[in-house]
Design a protein around this motif. Structure first.
Motif, PDB file in Angstrom:
ATOM      1  N   GLN A 125       0.847  -1.187   0.000  1.00 18.57           N
ATOM      2  CA  GLN A 125       0.000   0.000   0.000  1.00 18.57           C
ATOM      3  C   GLN A 125       0.885   1.241   0.000  1.00 18.57           C
ATOM      4  OE1 GLN A 125      -3.278   0.043  -0.152  1.00 18.57           O
ATOM      5  NE2 GLN A 125      -3.934  -2.002   0.483  1.00 18.57           N
ATOM      6  N   GLN A 126       0.312   2.360  -0.407  1.00 16.07           N
ATOM      7  CA  GLN A 126       1.067   3.611  -0.359  1.00 16.07           C
ATOM      8  C   GLN A 126       1.319   4.042   1.082  1.00 16.07           C
ATOM      9  OE1 GLN A 126      -1.409   5.586  -3.900  1.00 16.07           O
ATOM     10  NE2 GLN A 126       0.247   6.907  -3.208  1.00 16.07           N
ATOM     11  N   ARG A 127       0.321   3.837   1.940  1.00 19.74           N
ATOM     12  CA  ARG A 127       0.474   4.189   3.344  1.00 19.74           C
ATOM     13  C   ARG A 127       1.004   2.977   4.107  1.00 19.74           C
ATOM     14  NH1 ARG A 127      -5.125   7.505   4.681  1.00 19.74           N
ATOM     15  NH2 ARG A 127      -4.680   9.340   3.391  1.00 19.74           N
ATOM     16  N   VAL A 128       2.090   3.198   4.817  1.00 15.32           N
ATOM     17  CA  VAL A 128       2.760   2.089   5.489  1.00 15.32           C
ATOM     18  C   VAL A 128       3.029   2.461   6.944  1.00 15.32           C
ATOM     19  CG1 VAL A 128       4.884   0.712   5.572  1.00 15.32           C
ATOM     20  CG2 VAL A 128       3.816   1.234   3.375  1.00 15.32           C
ATOM     21  N   VAL A 129       2.847   1.482   7.832  1.00 17.84           N
ATOM     22  CA  VAL A 129       3.196   1.630   9.241  1.00 17.84           C
ATOM     23  C   VAL A 129       4.252   0.576   9.563  1.00 17.84           C
ATOM     24  CG1 VAL A 129       2.416   1.560  11.631  1.00 17.84           C
ATOM     25  CG2 VAL A 129       0.904   2.483   9.850  1.00 17.84           C
ATOM     26  N   PHE A 130       5.438   1.033   9.953  1.00 13.45           N
ATOM     27  CA  PHE A 130       6.490   0.125  10.405  1.00 13.45           C
ATOM     28  C   PHE A 130       6.422   0.065  11.934  1.00 13.45           C
ATOM     29  CE2 PHE A 130       8.086   2.138   6.500  1.00 13.45           C
ATOM     30  CZ  PHE A 130       8.307   1.021   5.712  1.00 13.45           C
ATOM     31  N   THR A 131       6.467  -1.132  12.497  1.00 10.54           N
ATOM     32  CA  THR A 131       6.367  -1.289  13.949  1.00 10.54           C
ATOM     33  C   THR A 131       7.708  -1.738  14.512  1.00 10.54           C
ATOM     34  OG1 THR A 131       5.650  -3.606  13.816  1.00 10.54           O
ATOM     35  CG2 THR A 131       3.938  -1.914  13.722  1.00 10.54           C
ATOM     36  N   LEU A 132       8.111  -1.115  15.615  1.00 10.03           N
ATOM     37  CA  LEU A 132       9.368  -1.442  16.275  1.00 10.03           C
ATOM     38  C   LEU A 132       9.085  -1.964  17.677  1.00 10.03           C
ATOM     39  CD1 LEU A 132      11.400   1.786  15.409  1.00 10.03           C
ATOM     40  CD2 LEU A 132      11.515  -0.392  14.218  1.00 10.03           C
ATOM     41  N   ASP A 133       9.774  -3.030  18.033  1.00  9.00           N
ATOM     42  CA  ASP A 133       9.695  -3.572  19.383  1.00  9.00           C
ATOM     43  C   ASP A 133      11.071  -3.419  20.017  1.00  9.00           C
ATOM     44  OD1 ASP A 133       9.468  -4.971  21.714  1.00  9.00           O
ATOM     45  OD2 ASP A 133       8.689  -6.818  20.818  1.00  9.00           O
ATOM     46  N   LEU A 134      11.196  -2.465  20.922  1.00  3.07           N
ATOM     47  CA  LEU A 134      12.493  -2.188  21.541  1.00  3.07           C
ATOM     48  C   LEU A 134      12.732  -3.002  22.809  1.00  3.07           C
ATOM     49  CD1 LEU A 134      12.729   1.707  21.116  1.00  3.07           C
ATOM     50  CD2 LEU A 134      13.373  -0.125  19.530  1.00  3.07           C
ATOM     51  N   THR A 135      11.936  -4.054  22.988  1.00  4.16           N
ATOM     52  CA  THR A 135      12.133  -4.907  24.163  1.00  4.16           C
ATOM     53  C   THR A 135      12.823  -6.217  23.810  1.00  4.16           C
ATOM     54  OG1 THR A 135       9.974  -6.011  23.935  1.00  4.16           O
ATOM     55  CG2 THR A 135      10.052  -3.958  25.216  1.00  4.16           C
ATOM     56  N   THR A 136      13.136  -6.431  22.520  1.00  4.52           N
ATOM     57  CA  THR A 136      13.817  -7.654  22.099  1.00  4.52           C
ATOM     58  C   THR A 136      15.139  -7.299  21.447  1.00  4.52           C
ATOM     59  OG1 THR A 136      12.854  -7.716  19.872  1.00  4.52           O
ATOM     60  CG2 THR A 136      11.571  -8.724  21.655  1.00  4.52           C
TER      61      THR A 136
ATOM     62  N   GLY B 249      14.632  -6.700  17.729  1.00  7.64           N
ATOM     63  CA  GLY B 249      14.038  -5.394  17.476  1.00  7.64           C
ATOM     64  C   GLY B 249      15.036  -4.266  17.624  1.00  7.64           C
ATOM     65  N   LEU B 250      15.885  -4.338  18.640  1.00  8.01           N
ATOM     66  CA  LEU B 250      16.888  -3.290  18.867  1.00  8.01           C
ATOM     67  C   LEU B 250      17.929  -3.270  17.755  1.00  8.01           C
ATOM     68  CD1 LEU B 250      17.371  -3.711  22.714  1.00  8.01           C
ATOM     69  CD2 LEU B 250      16.502  -1.671  21.566  1.00  8.01           C
ATOM     70  N   PHE B 251      18.447  -4.439  17.389  1.00  7.19           N
ATOM     71  CA  PHE B 251      19.450  -4.473  16.327  1.00  7.19           C
ATOM     72  C   PHE B 251      18.847  -4.070  14.982  1.00  7.19           C
ATOM     73  CE2 PHE B 251      21.926  -7.164  19.264  1.00  7.19           C
ATOM     74  CZ  PHE B 251      23.175  -6.579  19.113  1.00  7.19           C
ATOM     75  N   SER B 252      17.613  -4.486  14.728  1.00  6.85           N
ATOM     76  CA  SER B 252      16.957  -4.124  13.461  1.00  6.85           C
ATOM     77  C   SER B 252      16.704  -2.627  13.381  1.00  6.85           C
ATOM     78  CB  SER B 252      15.646  -4.899  13.310  1.00  6.85           C
ATOM     79  OG  SER B 252      15.889  -6.288  13.272  1.00  6.85           O
ATOM     80  N   ALA B 253      16.343  -2.015  14.528  1.00  8.38           N
ATOM     81  CA  ALA B 253      16.121  -0.568  14.549  1.00  8.38           C
ATOM     82  C   ALA B 253      17.396   0.187  14.190  1.00  8.38           C
ATOM     83  CB  ALA B 253      15.624  -0.138  15.929  1.00  8.38           C
ATOM     84  N   ARG B 254      18.552  -0.363  14.534  1.00  9.72           N
ATOM     85  CA  ARG B 254      19.837   0.279  14.202  1.00  9.72           C
ATOM     86  C   ARG B 254      20.106   0.276  12.711  1.00  9.72           C
ATOM     87  NH1 ARG B 254      24.742  -2.193  17.282  1.00  9.72           N
ATOM     88  NH2 ARG B 254      25.750  -0.636  15.952  1.00  9.72           N
TER      89      ARG B 254
END
Length: 368
Positions: free
Chosen positions: A307-318, A321-326
């Motif tokens: 879709q044109q509108r996108v929501v990316f979700t981050l989980d900073l408790t794993t 999730g932390l390494f992917s956010a970097r």
């Protein structure tokens, strides 16, 4: 009995009315994503997802190419519009060029024509464009040798418009600068202008040449000498602050518009820039990055979102999730939304109940 009555009232209020809070709960935003007609897509940011999103188009900022460094002449090269000062020495008697008692003929302020030529008496037009001053001197002297065999020539030049470059803004002393040689580079020009204004955040370079704009950042030029491209006459170099930004909302350390402080901002960088998350309110499993892609990004055959509108979700408790956010890059115009913890509503209710008990006890004490 009165206590029970008060508790019932509070529970009823909590059930029937929206408790005040500063941000949405993640389920409120994401609950319609599974609907058939949902107009946005959700992607959890994980290690497995990163290779896919890295191939998607970038949005929010114009993409510029850049020209690598190269080598040119170590001296000036004459161009149309330059001015030459030509001095001809002739010690011969009855010289065609010099007068009695003066062995020198000065041809000052000879402008190179648009065709790249200069006019020399008794010789005519001589093409000097593209030559160094020394090469032009030799060409003029060689042409004169047929009519004035003993003539010797000296040539100096003053750079014209096509042998100068403009430095526009973002430095201490902007202006037009003559090119001392053909190895005059972007960083050399910035140095000639007094250096980059220290007040600029992540300063960007824009090189305007032949109707096209090239771009990079000052930091990239500093870090990689192979990007310090040499200039051409007529180039315009603009130094400006990075205009990219992202917005933070919700239970974040600050709700504001944040300019990019470096070339690439990761999700981890963005959380740090916005001051982290509110420890008392935020849901560290519900950091959302909202982004809108152009229609071209969702065409068949194009690697991009559903879709044109996108929501990316981050989980900073794993850890994932932390390494992917970097390694997840924030684009200009993204909205970083820190959602409210679902426990916060429960805390609010308990706080209200505690307040009721306090009021009840105070009333009881006063009554006694």
């Amino acid at each position: 009995m009165r206590v029970i009555g008060w508790l019932c009232v509070m529970v009823f209020m909590a059930a029937c009315a929206e408790l005040p809070r500063g941000a949405a709960v993640d389920k409120e935003i994401l609950k319609t994503s599974s609907d058939v007609d949902a107009d946005f897509a959700i992607y959890p940011v994980t290690r497995a997802f990163l290779p896919s999103v890295q191939s998607w188009p970038s949005v929010g900022d114009e993409q510029y190419s850049w020209i690598g460094a190269s080598k040119g002449h170590n001296s000036q090269v004459i161009s149309a519009g330059d001015t030459l000062n030509i001095r001809i020495w002739d010690a011969g008697e009855n010289s065609l060029l010099t007068g009695p008692g003066s062995p020198v003929a000065d041809l000052s302020g000879v402008r190179v024509t648009g065709a790249g030529t200069v006019f020399i008496p008794y010789v005519g037009k001589i093409n000097v464009a593209g030559r160094t001053p020394d090469s032009a001197r030799a060409a003029i002297q060689n042409s004169l040798s047929e009519v004035v065999p003993s003539a010797q020539v000296q040539v100096t030049m003053a750079e014209g418009r096509m042998n100068a470059v403009d430095l526009v803004g973002g430095v201490r002393a902007p202006g037009s600068f003559p090119m001392p040689d053909q190895n005059f580079s972007v960083l050399s020009l910035i140095a000639a202008g007094g250096g980059v204004d220290t007040g600029l955040k992540n300063p960007q370079i824009r090189l305007v040449r032949g109707g096209k704009i090239y771009g990079t950042s000052v930091d990239r030029l500093y870090e990689n000498p192979n990007r310090d491209t040499r200039l051409r006459g007529g180039d315009k170099v603009i130094v400006e602050a990075d205009e990219r930004y992202f917005v933070s909302l919700g239970a974040a350390g600050s709700q504001s518009l944040h300019p990019f402080t470096k070339d690439q901002i990761t999700a981890t960088d963005a959380v740090a820039i916005l001051g982290g998350v509110n420890a008392a309110r935020a849901n560290p499993k519900g950091i959302l990055i909202l982004r809108e892609y152009p229609a071209s990004a969702v065409r068949p055959g194009v690697r991009g979102p559903r879709q044109q509108r996108v929501v990316f979700t981050l989980d900073l408790t794993t850890a994932d999730g932390l390494f992917s956010a970097r390694n997840f890059m924030v684009n200009s115009g993204d909205v970083v939304l820190v959602t409210e913890s679902r426990l916060n509503s429960a805390r609010t209710v308990l706080g209200l109940v505690g307040s009721v008990f306090g009021v009840f006890n105070t009333a009881n004490n006063l009554g006694n």
